[in-house]
Design a protein around this motif. Sequence first.
Motif, PDB file in Angstrom:
ATOM      1  N   LEU A  89       0.839  -1.198   0.000  1.00  0.00           N
ATOM      2  CA  LEU A  89       0.000   0.000   0.000  1.00  0.00           C
ATOM      3  C   LEU A  89       0.872   1.246   0.000  1.00  0.00           C
ATOM      4  O   LEU A  89       1.906   1.291   0.685  1.00  0.00           O
ATOM      5  N   ASP A  90       0.459   2.229  -0.732  1.00  0.00           N
ATOM      6  CA  ASP A  90       1.148   3.518  -0.723  1.00  0.00           C
ATOM      7  C   ASP A  90       0.575   4.337   0.427  1.00  0.00           C
ATOM      8  O   ASP A  90      -0.450   5.014   0.280  1.00  0.00           O
ATOM      9  N   LEU A  91       1.226   4.241   1.574  1.00  0.00           N
ATOM     10  CA  LEU A  91       0.712   4.884   2.786  1.00  0.00           C
ATOM     11  C   LEU A  91       0.790   6.404   2.717  1.00  0.00           C
ATOM     12  O   LEU A  91       0.239   7.092   3.595  1.00  0.00           O
ATOM     13  N   SER A  92       1.459   6.940   1.707  1.00  0.00           N
ATOM     14  CA  SER A  92       1.496   8.402   1.545  1.00  0.00           C
ATOM     15  C   SER A  92       0.321   8.905   0.713  1.00  0.00           C
ATOM     16  O   SER A  92       0.086  10.110   0.621  1.00  0.00           O
ATOM     17  N   SER A  93      -0.404   7.978   0.094  1.00  0.00           N
ATOM     18  CA  SER A  93      -1.541   8.359  -0.741  1.00  0.00           C
ATOM     19  C   SER A  93      -2.714   8.819   0.133  1.00  0.00           C
ATOM     20  O   SER A  93      -3.019   8.207   1.164  1.00  0.00           O
ATOM     21  N   LYS A  94      -3.371   9.904  -0.302  1.00  0.00           N
ATOM     22  CA  LYS A  94      -4.508  10.445   0.462  1.00  0.00           C
ATOM     23  C   LYS A  94      -5.663   9.442   0.513  1.00  0.00           C
ATOM     24  O   LYS A  94      -6.323   9.285   1.536  1.00  0.00           O
ATOM     25  N   GLU A  95      -5.898   8.763  -0.612  1.00  0.00           N
ATOM     26  CA  GLU A  95      -6.998   7.789  -0.664  1.00  0.00           C
ATOM     27  C   GLU A  95      -6.775   6.652   0.332  1.00  0.00           C
ATOM     28  O   GLU A  95      -7.695   6.233   1.043  1.00  0.00           O
ATOM     29  N   VAL A  96      -5.557   6.147   0.399  1.00  0.00           N
ATOM     30  CA  VAL A  96      -5.221   5.069   1.336  1.00  0.00           C
ATOM     31  C   VAL A  96      -5.350   5.560   2.773  1.00  0.00           C
ATOM     32  O   VAL A  96      -5.924   4.877   3.641  1.00  0.00           O
ATOM     33  N   LYS A  97      -4.846   6.764   3.046  1.00  0.00           N
ATOM     34  CA  LYS A  97      -4.942   7.325   4.403  1.00  0.00           C
ATOM     35  C   LYS A  97      -6.388   7.493   4.822  1.00  0.00           C
ATOM     36  O   LYS A  97      -6.755   7.173   5.964  1.00  0.00           O
ATOM     37  N   ASP A  98      -7.213   7.996   3.907  1.00  0.00           N
ATOM     38  CA  ASP A  98      -8.625   8.210   4.228  1.00  0.00           C
ATOM     39  C   ASP A  98      -9.337   6.889   4.523  1.00  0.00           C
ATOM     40  O   ASP A  98     -10.175   6.824   5.434  1.00  0.00           O
ATOM     41  N   ARG A  99      -9.011   5.871   3.755  1.00  0.00           N
ATOM     42  CA  ARG A  99      -9.647   4.567   4.001  1.00  0.00           C
ATOM     43  C   ARG A  99      -9.254   4.011   5.362  1.00  0.00           C
ATOM     44  O   ARG A  99     -10.072   3.447   6.074  1.00  0.00           O
ATOM     45  N   ILE A 100      -7.981   4.121   5.694  1.00  0.00           N
ATOM     46  CA  ILE A 100      -7.508   3.605   6.981  1.00  0.00           C
ATOM     47  C   ILE A 100      -8.131   4.386   8.128  1.00  0.00           C
ATOM     48  O   ILE A 100      -8.558   3.817   9.140  1.00  0.00           O
ATOM     49  N   LYS A 101      -8.220   5.719   7.996  1.00  0.00           N
ATOM     50  CA  LYS A 101      -8.783   6.551   9.054  1.00  0.00           C
ATOM     51  C   LYS A 101     -10.286   6.337   9.210  1.00  0.00           C
ATOM     52  O   LYS A 101     -10.835   6.487  10.297  1.00  0.00           O
ATOM     53  N   SER A 102     -10.953   5.995   8.115  1.00  0.00           N
ATOM     54  CA  SER A 102     -12.411   5.815   8.170  1.00  0.00           C
ATOM     55  C   SER A 102     -12.813   4.536   8.902  1.00  0.00           C
ATOM     56  O   SER A 102     -13.978   4.349   9.235  1.00  0.00           O
ATOM     57  N   ASN A 103     -11.823   3.666   9.152  1.00  0.00           N
ATOM     58  CA  ASN A 103     -12.111   2.407   9.847  1.00  0.00           C
ATOM     59  C   ASN A 103     -11.707   2.514  11.308  1.00  0.00           C
ATOM     60  O   ASN A 103     -10.639   3.030  11.635  1.00  0.00           O
ATOM     61  N   VAL A 104     -12.559   2.045  12.187  1.00  0.00           N
ATOM     62  CA  VAL A 104     -12.315   2.143  13.640  1.00  0.00           C
ATOM     63  C   VAL A 104     -11.026   1.417  14.022  1.00  0.00           C
ATOM     64  O   VAL A 104     -10.252   1.893  14.859  1.00  0.00           O
ATOM     65  N   ASP A 105     -10.797   0.254  13.432  1.00  0.00           N
ATOM     66  CA  ASP A 105      -9.607  -0.547  13.765  1.00  0.00           C
ATOM     67  C   ASP A 105      -8.379  -0.150  12.958  1.00  0.00           C
ATOM     68  O   ASP A 105      -7.331  -0.793  13.078  1.00  0.00           O
ATOM     69  N   GLY A 106      -8.500   0.870  12.105  1.00  0.00           N
ATOM     70  CA  GLY A 106      -7.361   1.304  11.305  1.00  0.00           C
ATOM     71  C   GLY A 106      -6.963   0.307  10.239  1.00  0.00           C
ATOM     72  O   GLY A 106      -5.780   0.162   9.922  1.00  0.00           O
ATOM     73  N   ARG A 107      -7.957  -0.376   9.653  1.00  0.00           N
ATOM     74  CA  ARG A 107      -7.672  -1.356   8.606  1.00  0.00           C
ATOM     75  C   ARG A 107      -8.020  -0.782   7.231  1.00  0.00           C
ATOM     76  O   ARG A 107      -8.901   0.062   7.097  1.00  0.00           O
TER      77      ARG A 107
END
Length: 346
Positions: A185-203
């Motif tokens: 995963l490109d953890l610097s990507s905004k889309e990836v960050k938003d998906r991870i943040k939108s999940n309670v468990d950070g998945r």
Amino acid sequence: MALLKVKFDQKKRVKLAQGLWLMNWLSVLAGIIIFSLGLFLKIELRKRSDVMDNSESHFVPNSLIAVGMLSCVFNSLAGKICYDALDPAKYAKWKPWLKPYLAVCVLFNIALFLVALCCFLLRGSLESTLDQGLRNGMKYYRDTDTPGRCFMKKTMDLLQIEFKCCGNSGFRDWFEIQWISNRYLDLSSKEVKDRIKSNVDGRYLVDGVPFSCCNPNSPRPCIQYQLTNNSAHYSYDHQTEELNLWLHGCRAALLSYYDGLMNSMGAATLLVWFFEVTVTVGLRYLHTALEGVSNPEDPECESEGWLLEKSIPETWKAFLESLKKLGKGNQVEAEGADAGQAPEAG
């Protein structure tokens, strides 16, 4: 009065002994088949042990292996007894052991019948162990760098391809877990960050599935990602395009496979059980017919064979009385031992 009494002459006794000898050796072959079926089932279960939560499911194959081995031992011995029954001198050494042997055969037949029933009743425990095992397999799918779990991705992909299934209950099970490793995963990507943040468990959860869920019979190229987004694909409706993936869950597919195996093995074991009961009944008739020979020096004389010496109610009553006597005998021995220790204590 004896139950199911039959008259035998010398010719009938010889035919019965010869027929039982042949049937016992056929039963040895049947025992080898039962042993082989149990071994095959054990190997098949071990192949999927990575997606099974515990080892309870191995009770049935272990039981089949055990009764197969016992069947070979008991029927080999019975074949020898039937062969020696034609010679009074050789048969004499077996006389004291025949009643206990027949009792053991009855217990073995009961055990064989219970094992056959277990083949038909294993589905419940197998379903629960597969459910939890598949959940764990999907959860560890992404851990390709973790020792002890690095093989799980390959296991799940091969399982889904071989059994034409997807997920535990269905392909939507993959939507509820992060099956893509953070390494990819490109953890610097905004889309990836938003998906991870939108999940309670950070998945990182996506509406996508692994490639092994793709159905090669689908007329269009496989759609793995954004399965619920109609606008992401041309001429696509996720409500009607599910044939693009395997629809069945792997739990149902594996249960169907193992059900077919165990139902066939249960039917085979029941046939062997029926055969074993027939052999035990025949051996009982041979035993009583030989015991009933009034003049051992005249082998041509007639004798009577029976299944039970008394009627069923009388036999049951005598069995209960023998149990009571056995219990009283143990009690008397215990009291005698206590009385012997009492003076020493004083």
